[in-house]
Motif scaffolding. Sequence first.
Motif, PDB file in Angstrom:
ATOM      1  N   ASN A 389      14.586 -37.821  50.923  1.00 29.01           N
ATOM      2  CA  ASN A 389      15.982 -37.582  50.575  1.00 29.01           C
ATOM      3  C   ASN A 389      16.243 -37.529  49.079  1.00 29.01           C
ATOM      4  O   ASN A 389      17.166 -36.847  48.637  1.00 29.01           O
ATOM      5  CB  ASN A 389      16.851 -38.695  51.168  1.00 29.01           C
ATOM      6  CG  ASN A 389      17.409 -38.275  52.507  1.00 29.01           C
ATOM      7  OD1 ASN A 389      17.124 -37.184  52.985  1.00 29.01           O
ATOM      8  ND2 ASN A 389      18.186 -39.138  53.118  1.00 29.01           N
ATOM      9  N   GLY A 412       6.998 -29.768  54.037  1.00 31.28           N
ATOM     10  CA  GLY A 412       7.649 -31.086  54.080  1.00 31.28           C
ATOM     11  C   GLY A 412       6.666 -32.241  54.153  1.00 31.28           C
ATOM     12  O   GLY A 412       6.978 -33.296  54.709  1.00 31.28           O
ATOM     13  N   ASP A 439       9.726 -44.101  47.322  1.00 31.83           N
ATOM     14  CA  ASP A 439       8.823 -45.245  47.474  1.00 31.83           C
ATOM     15  C   ASP A 439       7.883 -45.034  48.660  1.00 31.83           C
ATOM     16  O   ASP A 439       6.763 -45.549  48.683  1.00 31.83           O
ATOM     17  CB  ASP A 439       9.591 -46.570  47.591  1.00 31.83           C
ATOM     18  CG  ASP A 439      10.785 -46.514  48.527  1.00 31.83           C
ATOM     19  OD1 ASP A 439      11.271 -45.400  48.832  1.00 31.83           O
ATOM     20  OD2 ASP A 439      11.258 -47.580  48.957  1.00 31.83           O
ATOM     21  N   GLY A 440       8.321 -44.236  49.639  1.00 33.03           N
ATOM     22  CA  GLY A 440       7.441 -43.922  50.769  1.00 33.03           C
ATOM     23  C   GLY A 440       6.277 -43.057  50.313  1.00 33.03           C
ATOM     24  O   GLY A 440       5.106 -43.430  50.464  1.00 33.03           O
ATOM     25  N   ASN A 466      14.348 -46.878  47.157  1.00 35.60           N
ATOM     26  CA  ASN A 466      15.513 -47.369  47.907  1.00 35.60           C
ATOM     27  C   ASN A 466      15.093 -48.333  49.013  1.00 35.60           C
ATOM     28  O   ASN A 466      15.871 -48.632  49.924  1.00 35.60           O
ATOM     29  CB  ASN A 466      16.341 -46.194  48.469  1.00 35.60           C
ATOM     30  CG  ASN A 466      15.510 -45.313  49.388  1.00 35.60           C
ATOM     31  OD1 ASN A 466      14.369 -45.644  49.702  1.00 35.60           O
ATOM     32  ND2 ASN A 466      16.069 -44.199  49.819  1.00 35.60           N
ATOM     33  N   SER A 468      13.192 -47.960  51.503  1.00 34.00           N
ATOM     34  CA  SER A 468      13.344 -47.403  52.853  1.00 34.00           C
ATOM     35  C   SER A 468      12.645 -46.046  52.954  1.00 34.00           C
ATOM     36  O   SER A 468      12.521 -45.323  51.962  1.00 34.00           O
ATOM     37  CB  SER A 468      14.847 -47.211  53.121  1.00 34.00           C
ATOM     38  OG  SER A 468      15.065 -46.512  54.322  1.00 34.00           O
ATOM     39  N   GLY A 470      13.929 -43.420  53.596  1.00 37.10           N
ATOM     40  CA  GLY A 470      15.357 -43.126  53.656  1.00 37.10           C
ATOM     41  C   GLY A 470      15.739 -41.950  54.544  1.00 37.10           C
ATOM     42  O   GLY A 470      16.747 -42.006  55.257  1.00 37.10           O
ATOM     43  N   THR A 471      14.950 -40.892  54.488  1.00 42.09           N
ATOM     44  CA  THR A 471      15.300 -39.711  55.285  1.00 42.09           C
ATOM     45  C   THR A 471      15.377 -40.073  56.769  1.00 42.09           C
ATOM     46  O   THR A 471      16.307 -39.675  57.474  1.00 42.09           O
ATOM     47  CB  THR A 471      14.214 -38.628  55.099  1.00 42.09           C
ATOM     48  OG1 THR A 471      13.964 -38.496  53.711  1.00 42.09           O
ATOM     49  CG2 THR A 471      14.619 -37.311  55.706  1.00 42.09           C
TER      50      THR A 471
HETATM   51  C1  LIG Z   1       2.996 -37.112  55.781  1.00 41.05           C
HETATM   52  C2  LIG Z   1       4.360 -37.286  56.348  1.00 41.05           C
HETATM   53  N1  LIG Z   1       4.623 -38.347  57.141  1.00 41.05           N
HETATM   54  C3  LIG Z   1       5.859 -38.540  57.646  1.00 41.05           C
HETATM   55  C4  LIG Z   1       6.867 -37.663  57.372  1.00 41.05           C
HETATM   56  C5  LIG Z   1       8.266 -37.879  57.932  1.00 41.05           C
HETATM   57  N2  LIG Z   1       9.160 -38.236  56.829  1.00 41.05           N
HETATM   58  C6  LIG Z   1       9.923 -37.318  56.198  1.00 41.05           C
HETATM   59  S1  LIG Z   1      10.778 -37.950  54.948  1.00 41.05           S
HETATM   60  C7  LIG Z   1      10.230 -39.496  55.253  1.00 41.05           C
HETATM   61  C8  LIG Z   1      10.685 -40.672  54.438  1.00 41.05           C
HETATM   62  C9  LIG Z   1      10.484 -40.493  52.966  1.00 41.05           C
HETATM   63  O1  LIG Z   1      10.697 -41.726  52.356  1.00 41.05           O
HETATM   64  P1  LIG Z   1      10.697 -41.901  50.797  1.00 41.05           P
HETATM   65  O2  LIG Z   1       9.490 -41.275  50.210  1.00 41.05           O
HETATM   66  O3  LIG Z   1      10.889 -43.328  50.491  1.00 41.05           O
HETATM   67  O4  LIG Z   1      11.953 -41.044  50.330  1.00 41.05           O
HETATM   68  P2  LIG Z   1      13.507 -41.232  50.752  1.00 41.05           P
HETATM   69  O5  LIG Z   1      13.729 -40.368  51.952  1.00 41.05           O
HETATM   70  O6  LIG Z   1      13.755 -42.675  51.009  1.00 41.05           O
HETATM   71  O7  LIG Z   1      14.279 -40.732  49.572  1.00 41.05           O
HETATM   72  C10 LIG Z   1       9.340 -39.512  56.319  1.00 41.05           C
HETATM   73  C11 LIG Z   1       8.655 -40.717  56.830  1.00 41.05           C
HETATM   74  C12 LIG Z   1       6.535 -36.540  56.568  1.00 41.05           C
HETATM   75  N3  LIG Z   1       7.425 -35.598  56.271  1.00 41.05           N
HETATM   76  N4  LIG Z   1       5.290 -36.401  56.042  1.00 41.05           N
END
Ligand SMILES: Cc1ncc(C[n+]2csc(CCOP(=O)(O)OP(=O)(O)O)c2C)c(N)n1
Length: 550
Positions: A389, A412, A439-440, A466, A468, A470-471
Motif C-alpha cells: 500500500n 505485484g 516493512d513486509g 506500519n 502490518s 497493510g495491503t
Molecule cells: C511475494 C508475495 N507474497 C505475498 C503477497 C501478497 N501481498 C500483497 S501486498 C502484501 C503486504 C505488503 O506489506 P508491506 O510490505 O508491509 O506494505 P504495506 O502494504 O503495509 O504498505 C502482501 C502480503 C505478494 N504480493 N507477494
Amino acid sequence: MNMNAAQALVKTLVAHGVDRIFCVPGESYLPVLDALYDTVRIQTVNCRHEGGAGLMAVADSKLTRRPGVVCVSRGPGAANVSIAIHVAEQDAVPLIVLIGQIERKDRGRGAFQEVDYEKTFGGMCKGVWEVNKGEDLSAICANAFALAAAGIPGPVLISMPEDMLLDDASGPVAPFAAQPVPAPRDADIEQAAKLLAGAQRPVVIAGTSLASEDVDLLVRVSEAYRLPVAVGWKQQHLFPNRHPHYAGHLGFNIPQAHMETLQPADAVLALGSRLGDVTTQGYQFPTAPRPPQPLIHVHPAREVLGAVYQAQLAIQSDCGAFLAGLLRHAPAALPEERAAWIARTHGYVEELMRWKDPQADDGVVYGAVIEALNRLLPPDAIVTHDAGNFSAWMHRYFFFRDRQLLIGAEAGAMGFGVPAAVAACLRHPRRKVVCLVGDGGMLMTGNELATAVMFGAKPLILLSNNGSYGTIRQYQEKKYPGRVVGTRLANPDFAALARAFGARAWVIDDSSRIAPVLQEALAADGPALVEVKSSLTYISAFTKLDPAAV
Ligand SMILES: Cc1ncc(C[n+]2csc(CCOP(=O)(O)OP(=O)(O)O)c2C)c(N)n1
C-alpha cells in the motif's frame, strides 16, 4: 582453441552483449563460474538469495531492454528463483535462467536435488531446454536469447547437467541474431492519423512496449494532435505527469470518477500496451472485446493483437516507428472540442494528485514523504518499488518528470524493490536510485543490501513501517471487519539493521523531520535507509482505517 561447454556458454553470452550475470553459486555449475573467472567482459554479481538474484536480472532487463541473465544452482536454487520467472512472465521481460542439473547418468532416478525443469517451470517459461551434449549448448543459448526477446518477451530456462559442462565444445560460438523490428505500413499510419485527428475526445494509453527513449516523441505527437495520454499500470514515467495532456495512471483502485472522465472517449490509441486487466480496470476501459469507440491497437508483438481486444485498427509495429509516422501526418487543424476534453481529463488528474496534507495520530502519513520527494528527487532519478500500500501513495502523488524512471513489478511481487534498486545502481551508478518498500517486503529481500554494499551500489531505501502487511489488512478490514489475523508484524530495529549491513540510516517519526532527513539521506554517498514510522490509520492513498480498529 579447445573449449569446454561452460567456456563456450560464457563466450556465447559475451557475443550476445551480456555484461552482467546475477547468481547464487552452486556446486552444480562450477565450470560456468570458472569460465566467468576468465572473462573481464561479464561482471558476476553474487547475491544472497536466488529470488533477489532473479529479480535483479528482471530489473536489469527493464533498464537495458535486453535479456537479463540469472544463474542458479539445481533443486533448491531453482525453487528460490521461481519468483523471478513468474515476474518475467507476467511483466513480459526477457530473462535467461541458467540452472545446474544433476549428472546425465542419474536423470530420472530422483537423485540429490534433481528437478524436472520442464514439468516444474514449463507453464511459466517460453522455453525449457535440458542440454545433453555440450557441443549443443552455445546454439541452444543463442536460441534462448532469440526466443526470450521475440513476440511477447518472457523467461527461458536452460538446464545444464553438471558433467555436460565439461564436454568438449570447441566448435564455433553461436552469434547474436538481431530481432526484426516491426514497422507500420503507410496505409495504417494514414488511417490512424485520420482517426486521431478527426476524433473529438481521443485518448492514448501508453504501455510497457514504449521505450523510455521514445517518450519525447510521444510528447510531440500528443502536442501535434492534442491527445490526452494516460499511462498503463506502473508506467508513469512514459509521459510527463505535469504536462497539461497527462490523463493519469491506470492502476489498481483508481477512483470511479477517474474512469468516468475517460469513458466518453470517442477514439482510443493503445500504444505498446497489452491492455491487461489492471490497466483496463477489469477490461472495462476500453471495453473488451469490442469497445464502443474505435480502438487503434499498436504493439510490436503480433500475439497481443486480437488476443483479447478486437481493434478497429490493429498495427504490429515498434512504438517509436509508429509515432514517427504519426508525426509525419500531423494535422493542420483539429476539432474545437479538444480544448475542453483536455482540460477535463487533465483537470481531474491534477485535482486527484493534489496533496492535501492530512495529519494522523498514529504515525507519519506516508504520502507526505512522497510529496517531499517530488521536490527533492533529481530529474534523472530512478524509483524502484516493492508491492504494498505504501506504493499507492507514490502512484497517486508522485509526479514523474524529465528522465525519471519507475521500475516496479507489474506482477505485484513483494521483494522486488530492493533487488531492483541494487540492479539500477549497478546499471546507472551516477543516477540517484530510490527504493520504496514496506516493512513486509523489506524482510523478504532486504538482505540484498549486503550485495549492494559488496558491489558499491548506493541505493536509498525508503521504508514505510506500519507494523502490518497493510495491503492485506486493508482487504481484511473490508471483508472481515475487526477480525485481524495473520497481518500484524513485529519488526526489528530497521535503522540498526541497515547500519549492521554498512548503510547509513535515519528514522522519521514525525512529519516535521521528513524534508531535513530526506535531504541528508539523498546526499549520502553510499547505501542508505530511511525508516518512516508510518500511520496504519492512513493505510493507503485512497482508504483510511477506522482509528478504533487499529
Ligand atoms: C511475494 C508475495 N507474497 C505475498 C503477497 C501478497 N501481498 C500483497 S501486498 C502484501 C503486504 C505488503 O506489506 P508491506 O510490505 O508491509 O506494505 P504495506 O502494504 O503495509 O504498505 C502482501 C502480503 C505478494 N504480493 N507477494
